[in-house]
Design an enzyme around this catalytic site. Sequence first.
Site, PDB file in Angstrom:
ATOM      1  N   ASP A  92       0.855  -1.208   0.000  1.00  0.00           N
ATOM      2  CA  ASP A  92       0.000   0.000   0.000  1.00  0.00           C
ATOM      3  C   ASP A  92       0.885   1.250   0.000  1.00  0.00           C
ATOM      4  O   ASP A  92       0.653   2.211  -0.737  1.00  0.00           O
ATOM      5  CB  ASP A  92      -0.885   0.056   1.261  1.00  0.00           C
ATOM      6  CG  ASP A  92      -1.851  -1.116   1.393  1.00  0.00           C
ATOM      7  OD1 ASP A  92      -3.055  -0.909   1.221  1.00  0.00           O
ATOM      8  OD2 ASP A  92      -1.397  -2.244   1.657  1.00  0.00           O
ATOM      9  N   GLU A 115      -4.957   7.369   0.114  1.00  0.00           N
ATOM     10  CA  GLU A 115      -5.461   6.705   1.316  1.00  0.00           C
ATOM     11  C   GLU A 115      -4.428   6.663   2.442  1.00  0.00           C
ATOM     12  O   GLU A 115      -4.774   6.828   3.600  1.00  0.00           O
ATOM     13  CB  GLU A 115      -5.900   5.255   0.983  1.00  0.00           C
ATOM     14  CG  GLU A 115      -6.279   4.520   2.258  1.00  0.00           C
ATOM     15  CD  GLU A 115      -6.705   3.078   2.059  1.00  0.00           C
ATOM     16  OE1 GLU A 115      -6.745   2.596   0.934  1.00  0.00           O
ATOM     17  OE2 GLU A 115      -7.005   2.443   3.082  1.00  0.00           O
ATOM     18  N   THR A 166      -6.906  -4.686   0.664  1.00  0.00           N
ATOM     19  CA  THR A 166      -5.734  -5.014   1.496  1.00  0.00           C
ATOM     20  C   THR A 166      -5.999  -6.247   2.354  1.00  0.00           C
ATOM     21  O   THR A 166      -5.101  -7.076   2.549  1.00  0.00           O
ATOM     22  CB  THR A 166      -5.357  -3.804   2.391  1.00  0.00           C
ATOM     23  OG1 THR A 166      -5.125  -2.689   1.538  1.00  0.00           O
ATOM     24  CG2 THR A 166      -4.105  -4.063   3.207  1.00  0.00           C
ATOM     25  N   THR A 259     -19.413  -7.138   0.601  1.00  0.00           N
ATOM     26  CA  THR A 259     -18.154  -7.364   1.294  1.00  0.00           C
ATOM     27  C   THR A 259     -17.983  -8.822   1.746  1.00  0.00           C
ATOM     28  O   THR A 259     -18.962  -9.491   2.048  1.00  0.00           O
ATOM     29  CB  THR A 259     -18.054  -6.431   2.528  1.00  0.00           C
ATOM     30  OG1 THR A 259     -16.824  -6.628   3.167  1.00  0.00           O
ATOM     31  CG2 THR A 259     -19.200  -6.669   3.515  1.00  0.00           C
ATOM     32  N   HIS A 262     -15.852  -7.133   5.689  1.00  0.00           N
ATOM     33  CA  HIS A 262     -16.353  -6.066   6.572  1.00  0.00           C
ATOM     34  C   HIS A 262     -17.881  -6.184   6.709  1.00  0.00           C
ATOM     35  O   HIS A 262     -18.605  -5.216   6.516  1.00  0.00           O
ATOM     36  CB  HIS A 262     -15.976  -4.684   6.023  1.00  0.00           C
ATOM     37  CG  HIS A 262     -14.501  -4.463   5.871  1.00  0.00           C
ATOM     38  ND1 HIS A 262     -13.828  -4.559   4.675  1.00  0.00           N
ATOM     39  CD2 HIS A 262     -13.552  -4.165   6.791  1.00  0.00           C
ATOM     40  CE1 HIS A 262     -12.534  -4.318   4.859  1.00  0.00           C
ATOM     41  NE2 HIS A 262     -12.341  -4.086   6.136  1.00  0.00           N
ATOM     42  N   GLY A 284     -12.827  -5.713  -1.888  1.00  0.00           N
ATOM     43  CA  GLY A 284     -12.491  -4.537  -2.679  1.00  0.00           C
ATOM     44  C   GLY A 284     -13.677  -3.879  -3.368  1.00  0.00           C
ATOM     45  O   GLY A 284     -14.536  -4.554  -3.936  1.00  0.00           O
ATOM     46  N   ASP A 311     -12.133   4.792  -2.446  1.00  0.00           N
ATOM     47  CA  ASP A 311     -12.657   3.473  -2.838  1.00  0.00           C
ATOM     48  C   ASP A 311     -13.682   3.589  -3.957  1.00  0.00           C
ATOM     49  O   ASP A 311     -13.839   2.672  -4.758  1.00  0.00           O
ATOM     50  CB  ASP A 311     -13.358   2.811  -1.637  1.00  0.00           C
ATOM     51  CG  ASP A 311     -12.388   2.387  -0.555  1.00  0.00           C
ATOM     52  OD1 ASP A 311     -11.475   1.612  -0.868  1.00  0.00           O
ATOM     53  OD2 ASP A 311     -12.527   2.836   0.601  1.00  0.00           O
TER      54      ASP A 311
HETATM   55  N1  LIG Z   1     -14.297  -1.137   8.030  1.00  0.00           N
HETATM   56  C1  LIG Z   1     -13.407  -0.798   7.104  1.00  0.00           C
HETATM   57  N2  LIG Z   1     -12.196  -0.343   7.461  1.00  0.00           N
HETATM   58  C2  LIG Z   1     -11.292   0.001   6.524  1.00  0.00           C
HETATM   59  N3  LIG Z   1     -11.493  -0.078   5.197  1.00  0.00           N
HETATM   60  C3  LIG Z   1     -12.669  -0.516   4.789  1.00  0.00           C
HETATM   61  C4  LIG Z   1     -13.676  -0.922   5.715  1.00  0.00           C
HETATM   62  N4  LIG Z   1     -14.727  -1.343   5.003  1.00  0.00           N
HETATM   63  C5  LIG Z   1     -14.382  -1.198   3.720  1.00  0.00           C
HETATM   64  N5  LIG Z   1     -13.155  -0.697   3.585  1.00  0.00           N
HETATM   65  C6  LIG Z   1     -12.456  -0.356   2.321  1.00  0.00           C
HETATM   66  O1  LIG Z   1     -13.379  -0.526   1.275  1.00  0.00           O
HETATM   67  C7  LIG Z   1     -12.973  -1.593   0.430  1.00  0.00           C
HETATM   68  C8  LIG Z   1     -14.180  -2.408   0.059  1.00  0.00           C
HETATM   69  O2  LIG Z   1     -14.652  -3.035   1.209  1.00  0.00           O
HETATM   70  P1  LIG Z   1     -14.981  -4.595   1.227  1.00  0.00           P
HETATM   71  O3  LIG Z   1     -13.866  -5.325   0.579  1.00  0.00           O
HETATM   72  O4  LIG Z   1     -15.158  -4.916   2.669  1.00  0.00           O
HETATM   73  O5  LIG Z   1     -16.245  -4.645   0.457  1.00  0.00           O
HETATM   74  C9  LIG Z   1     -11.980  -2.400   1.251  1.00  0.00           C
HETATM   75  O6  LIG Z   1     -11.131  -3.107   0.415  1.00  0.00           O
HETATM   76  C10 LIG Z   1     -11.307  -1.305   2.041  1.00  0.00           C
HETATM   77  O7  LIG Z   1     -10.382  -0.639   1.198  1.00  0.00           O
HETATM   78  P2  LIG Z   1      -8.782  -0.921   1.330  1.00  0.00           P
HETATM   79  O8  LIG Z   1      -8.575  -2.365   1.106  1.00  0.00           O
HETATM   80  O9  LIG Z   1      -8.256  -0.041   0.262  1.00  0.00           O
HETATM   81  O10 LIG Z   1      -8.416  -0.469   2.711  1.00  0.00           O
HETATM   82 MG   LIG Z   2      -9.931   0.652  -0.707  1.00  0.00          MG
HETATM   83 MG   LIG Z   3      -7.055   0.446   3.546  1.00  0.00          MG
HETATM   84 MG   LIG Z   4      -6.428   0.770  -0.042  1.00  0.00          MG
END
Ligand SMILES: Nc1ncnc2c1ncn2[C@@H]1O[C@H](COP(=O)(O)O)[C@@H](O)[C@H]1OP(=O)(O)O
Ligand SMILES: [Mg+2]
Ligand SMILES: [Mg+2]
Ligand SMILES: [Mg+2]
Length: 374
Positions: A92, A115, A166, A259, A262, A284, A311
């Site tokens: 990242d 980010e 991530t 998701t 999350h 993602g 995002d």
């Molecule tokens: N509770 C959370 N805390 C941090 N990042 C989140 C959270 N929920 C969603 N995200 C970000 O939104 C993206 C899509 O969410 P999900 O995969 O859960 O559907 C994740 O990959 C993450 O981005 P990133 O991976 O860039 O930190």
């Molecule tokens: Mg993201």
């Molecule tokens: Mg992140």
């Molecule tokens: Mg990210």
Amino acid sequence: MERNTSQGKHVGVQQINFLIPVQEDSERPCTSPRFPRNMSVAAHTTPLLSRVVGYSVAIANNAGRIIRDIMKRGELGIVEKESARDLQTEADRAAQRSIITSLQKCFPKSTIIGEEGEDEVKDLSGQVFDPSSDSSSSISSIACPPQLTTVAEEELVIWVDPLDGTAEYTQAHECRISGHLGVCKTLGLSCESLLDHVTVLIGIASGGKAVGGVIHQPYYNYQNPGAELGRTIWGIVGGSVGGMPIVAPPEGKVIVTTTRSHSSSTVNDAVAAVSPTEVLRVGGAGHKVMLLLEGKAHVYVFASPGCKKWDTCAPQAILEAAGGILTDIKGDPIPYHATVAHRNSTGVLASAAGQDHQAFLAKIPQHVKDNLKA
Ligand SMILES: Nc1ncnc2c1ncn2[C@@H]1O[C@H](COP(=O)(O)O)[C@@H](O)[C@H]1OP(=O)(O)O
Ligand SMILES: [Mg+2]
Ligand SMILES: [Mg+2]
Ligand SMILES: [Mg+2]
């Protein structure tokens, strides 16, 4: 929080100020006399937005190489940010360093918001990538509608998610180091299929609206050993989309994507409310919107405040360029001004081209909407 150059500025998520010297035009890779070498000789006569999208394709491709290299080396340098479900890795950090310094050299008057925290991206030596060294894009093929051809560099806000997914990136790494070959015993998936959820996102906003975007998927083609890894999708709202064929999802089904890392009861209530025939729980925001673009899902439902502007900006611009819609879970537009709150506190609802977005919105229960406060 805010890093000002003499012209443009870069805003990160942590409150650390430092300066990046703005190079003279002749030293900037994207404005040097030899540029564009491989992209298109029409670069200087094509609209700024087409150039930003074209260069972002090359810059995102390079970030994808950085992400793959770090996974190959196996030292992820994982750091917890706000919680154990909010991680940051060296991939990242390194991808953000490269993307932001490269964009800044090309477009110093634009605001760039990444980010990852700025203390993590202080070492900028040797990070600038020259987009003219990537021959995969042709800027002249990136159509820009008339109303966006006059957008000025200083009006642009560029939202950068250097690595979306991530959680899946780190889980794939754990799966690899535990020596699970083929299907991971813990996850019930192959490591590579999880890496497919990872994307690099560069979203471009003007007037508070997502107008252009790039999604790079660094592990695309993982099923074909020896084949070149990665693909990059780009789009301008009202202009063109490229990098993958846009396919309509199947009729007679409601395939929902949401998701996998999350989840919450509110997230699940919203998914159930749209009466899915199938639910794809994948990582993602970029990857989920790609499922809408390639006809593998009808709607992306995420009733949670977890997503941030970086995002959704790029995925929204590409989805809308392809005829789809992305709003918050209440149906309101997501704003992308430089000063807006980073969190998408009222969730995300996105539907593929040809789907009835309003009908999906109407099915989201009121208690789910009330639970998500702006
Ligand atoms: N509770 C959370 N805390 C941090 N990042 C989140 C959270 N929920 C969603 N995200 C970000 O939104 C993206 C899509 O969410 P999900 O995969 O859960 O559907 C994740 O990959 C993450 O981005 P990133 O991976 O860039 O930190
Ligand atoms: Mg993201
Ligand atoms: Mg992140
Ligand atoms: Mg990210």
